[in-house]
Design a protein around this motif. Structure first.
Motif, short mmCIF file in Angstrom:
data_model
loop_
_atom_site.label_atom_id
_atom_site.label_comp_id
_atom_site.label_asym_id
_atom_site.label_seq_id
_atom_site.Cartn_x
_atom_site.Cartn_y
_atom_site.Cartn_z
N PHE A 275 7.45 2.21 -6.13
CA PHE A 275 7.08 3.49 -6.70
C PHE A 275 6.85 4.46 -5.54
O PHE A 275 6.30 4.06 -4.51
CB PHE A 275 5.78 3.34 -7.51
CG PHE A 275 5.27 4.62 -8.07
CD1 PHE A 275 5.65 5.03 -9.34
CD2 PHE A 275 4.45 5.46 -7.32
CE1 PHE A 275 5.21 6.23 -9.87
CE2 PHE A 275 4.00 6.68 -7.84
CZ PHE A 275 4.39 7.05 -9.11
N GLY A 276 7.25 5.70 -5.70
CA GLY A 276 6.99 6.64 -4.61
C GLY A 276 7.63 8.00 -4.84
O GLY A 276 8.16 8.29 -5.92
N LYS B 188 0.85 -1.20 0.00
CA LYS B 188 0.00 0.00 0.00
C LYS B 188 0.88 1.24 0.00
O LYS B 188 1.30 1.70 -1.05
CB LYS B 188 -0.95 -0.05 1.19
CG LYS B 188 -1.93 -1.22 1.05
CD LYS B 188 -2.73 -1.42 2.32
CE LYS B 188 -3.71 -2.56 2.16
NZ LYS B 188 -3.31 -3.76 2.90
N ALA B 189 1.19 1.76 1.17
CA ALA B 189 2.09 2.91 1.24
C ALA B 189 2.68 3.07 2.63
O ALA B 189 2.03 2.73 3.63
CB ALA B 189 1.36 4.19 0.85
N GLY B 190 3.90 3.59 2.67
CA GLY B 190 4.57 3.91 3.92
C GLY B 190 5.02 5.36 3.88
O GLY B 190 5.40 5.87 2.81
N LEU B 191 4.95 6.03 5.02
CA LEU B 191 5.38 7.43 5.10
C LEU B 191 6.56 7.52 6.06
O LEU B 191 6.45 7.12 7.22
CB LEU B 191 4.23 8.31 5.57
CG LEU B 191 4.54 9.81 5.67
CD1 LEU B 191 4.89 10.39 4.30
CD2 LEU B 191 3.36 10.57 6.27
N PHE B 192 7.69 8.02 5.56
CA PHE B 192 8.93 8.05 6.33
C PHE B 192 9.37 9.49 6.57
O PHE B 192 9.37 10.31 5.65
CB PHE B 192 10.06 7.36 5.54
CG PHE B 192 9.79 5.94 5.17
CD1 PHE B 192 10.36 4.89 5.87
CD2 PHE B 192 8.97 5.63 4.08
CE1 PHE B 192 10.14 3.57 5.52
CE2 PHE B 192 8.74 4.30 3.71
CZ PHE B 192 9.33 3.26 4.44
N ASP B 193 9.78 9.78 7.78
CA ASP B 193 10.42 11.07 8.06
C ASP B 193 11.93 10.87 7.92
O ASP B 193 12.53 10.15 8.71
CB ASP B 193 10.09 11.54 9.49
CG ASP B 193 10.86 12.81 9.87
OD1 ASP B 193 11.37 13.50 8.96
OD2 ASP B 193 10.95 13.10 11.08
N LEU C 67 -0.97 13.84 4.83
CA LEU C 67 -0.66 12.56 4.17
C LEU C 67 -1.22 11.38 4.96
O LEU C 67 -1.78 10.45 4.40
CB LEU C 67 0.85 12.41 3.94
CG LEU C 67 1.45 13.34 2.89
CD1 LEU C 67 2.97 13.35 2.97
CD2 LEU C 67 0.99 12.93 1.48
N ILE C 68 -1.06 11.44 6.28
CA ILE C 68 -1.57 10.36 7.14
C ILE C 68 -3.10 10.28 6.99
O ILE C 68 -3.66 9.20 6.83
CB ILE C 68 -1.19 10.62 8.64
CG1 ILE C 68 0.32 10.57 8.84
CG2 ILE C 68 -1.96 9.68 9.58
CD1 ILE C 68 0.92 9.22 9.13
N ALA D 201 0.38 2.79 -3.54
CA ALA D 201 -0.75 3.72 -3.37
C ALA D 201 -0.30 5.18 -3.29
O ALA D 201 -1.12 6.08 -3.11
CB ALA D 201 -1.54 3.36 -2.12
N SER D 202 1.02 5.42 -3.44
CA SER D 202 1.57 6.77 -3.23
C SER D 202 0.95 7.84 -4.13
O SER D 202 0.63 8.93 -3.67
CB SER D 202 3.08 6.77 -3.46
OG SER D 202 3.71 5.93 -2.54
#
Lengths: 130, 362
Positions: B193-194, B43-48, B211-212, B150-151
């Motif tokens: 992909f992202g 799906k998607a991951g969000l990284f700082d 984004l969250i 999903a980005s």
């Protein structure tokens, strides 16, 4: 809050031991330990018949990120290991006090049991963040 | 003193497990590495990754300065395009691996590692020529990586979707977020992909929150440095200090494809010689054939002879076995060869496999 059964004894390194019949103990790692480790992906078990001292490293538990040693809560002889963990280490996450037991030990000196923490002391130990 | 990114409070609010990394207090995981890894793959991951360093390199001599600093043909990129490269020493050893974004002939943007921030800046300044200014924008810049299939859908809910849709791989463009200028590049460090998003610190919490919120329905999860490492390792993307270092040449790192420039650049003589004649060591990619988790630093053996060491190793969440990369004597191992890794005094079997283990999914 992690689960801490009343009928077990605990070490500061987050192992548990249940005293069974005939001077035998069943050992594993606590719910708190598996929560800290998260997804457990590998377990290295001790050899059966190995004589160990209290506090001696007997097994290794690995998550994706971390390697953690498991120490024997008491002195004695390893009489059985949970071979199911070799193929399904995730049982340690899902059932740390039941199907996720690690080894059974023939206890050498019963007095060592009294040196371990009961559930209340262990709860304080977990809350203190050690 | 430990540094905090502009998103530190967000991580604490989410209950992240924080660790020190390169002087920064960073989230290693929010739930589990496995969970965040799988979310990013499916799906998607969000990284700082705001700890990373950003330098703006400007001036009439910017182009010739960059040409001197990297072994990769700069003509591969044009305004609005970026590429992977490295800063090399005369020996061919690597000061750092970097991403170079071409804004124009007189302006480039360079992104490098947090742990090498000061070293990179000194290296660049040491070789500075007239007509070039280096502006260190690191401390004012937040960097968020949005990665996974999903980005695009998630980011389209926040910025102009048609412009976003036109971005090619390694392309970048500017978007407006709450009136702030945001640079968006279609690239990443996961094999998925992202996008990599750059914005001023003050807008970072709001962007993170948007984004969250926008990504929740699509299955987006915040992901920590733990998952970032397993994702990049499955994709065989190098990590500085592991596969790359001052005393490992770029050729040894298996990045010969970065050596393509016809300009006079630092390290040219050594790198071209090694590219033609071979280097003493090489990086191989492997999978464990026995149970066990290979880790950084473990020794590698063939026929009871030590031939090298593991530079990065982990349990692969995707392949469900031990995987990694190792730096070994050249010609000691070929594709398909078996060897052993010493794990706590036991030899655990492994096999050399094709790079990358996980093919880019985009």
């Amino acid at each position: 809050m992690s689960s801490i059964p009343e009928n077990l004894k605990y070490t500061k390194d987050h192992e548990w031991i249940r005293i069974d019949e005939g001077g035998v103990g069943t050992c594993g790692i606590t719910d708190h330990a598996q929560e800290l480790l998260t997804d457990i992906v590998f377990v290295e078990l001790p050899e059966t018949n190995r004589e160990v001292r209290k506090g001696e490293q007997v097994a290794v538990v690995e998550s994706v990120k971390a390697v953690s040693d498991v120490y024997s809560p008491v002195s004695g002889r390893i009489i059985e290991v949970n071979a199911a963990l070799e193929d399904s280490p995730e049982i340690l996450n899902s059932d740390p006090y039941g199907e996720g037991w690690i080894f059974r030990i023939e206890i050498k000196a019963g007095g060592e049991i009294d040196e371990l923490m009961d559930h209340e002391k262990y709860e304080d130990h977990v809350e203190s963040g050690d | 003193m430990i540094l905090k990114t502009a998103l530190h409070d967000e991580h604490v609010k989410l209950g992240a497990k924080m660790v020190e990394f390169a002087g920064w207090d960073m989230p290693v995981m929010y739930t589990t590495v496995m969970d965040e890894h799988n979310a990013t793959r499916t799906k998607a991951g969000l990284f700082d990754v705001s700890h990373m360093a950003e330098f703006r390199i400007k001036g009439p001599a910017a182009d010739s300065f960059i040409r001197k600093m990297i072994p990769t043909k700069l003509d591969k990129i044009a305004p609005g395009k970026s590429m992977y490269s490295a800063l090399c020493r005369d020996s061919g050893g690597v000061v750092d691996d970097i991403f170079v974004y071409m804004i124009g002939k007189n302006e480039y943007y360079m992104v490098s590692n947090a742990g090498t921030h000061e070293k990179d800046l000194s290296w660049l300044n040491e070789h500075l020529t007239a007509g070039v200014d280096i502006i260190d924008e690191s401390s004012a810049t937040a960097k968020l990586d949005l990665q996974g299939p999903a980005s695009r859908g998630i980011l389209s809910g926040i910025v102009d979707g048609s412009t976003l849709g036109r971005l090619a791989r390694f392309g970048f463009d500017y978007f407006s977020f709450e009136g702030a200028k945001m640079m968006v590049a279609q690239s990443g460090y996961t094999g998925e992909f992202g996008y990599e998003l750059y914005i001023s610190n003050e807008y970072a919490p709001s962007l993170w929150g948007a984004l969250i919120e926008n990504g929740a329905a699509a299955g987006l999860k915040p992901a920590g440095l733990g998952a970032r490492d397993t994702l990049r390792l499955e994709s065989c993307l190098s990590l500085y200090g592991h596969e790359l270092g001052d005393s490992i040449s770029l050729i040894e790192s298996g990045l010969k494809w970065l050596v393509s420039s016809e300009d006079e650049y630092i390290g040219k003589k050594a790198l071209e010689k090694q590219a033609n004649e071979g280097a003493a060591r090489t990086i191989v990619v492997f999978e464990a054939t026995d149970k066990g988790v290979p880790r950084d630093g473990y020794e590698v053996f063939r026929d009871s002879k030590k031939i090298g060491y593991v530079t990065s190793g982990t349990f692969s969440p995707t392949f469900r076995k031990g995987i990694g990369m190792a730096l070994v004597e050249s010609s000691s191992l070929s594709l398909g060869d078996t060897f052993s890794i010493l794990i706590r005094d036991k030899h655990v079997g492994a096999r050399v496999v094709k790079r990358p283990l996980y093919k880019y999914n985009g």
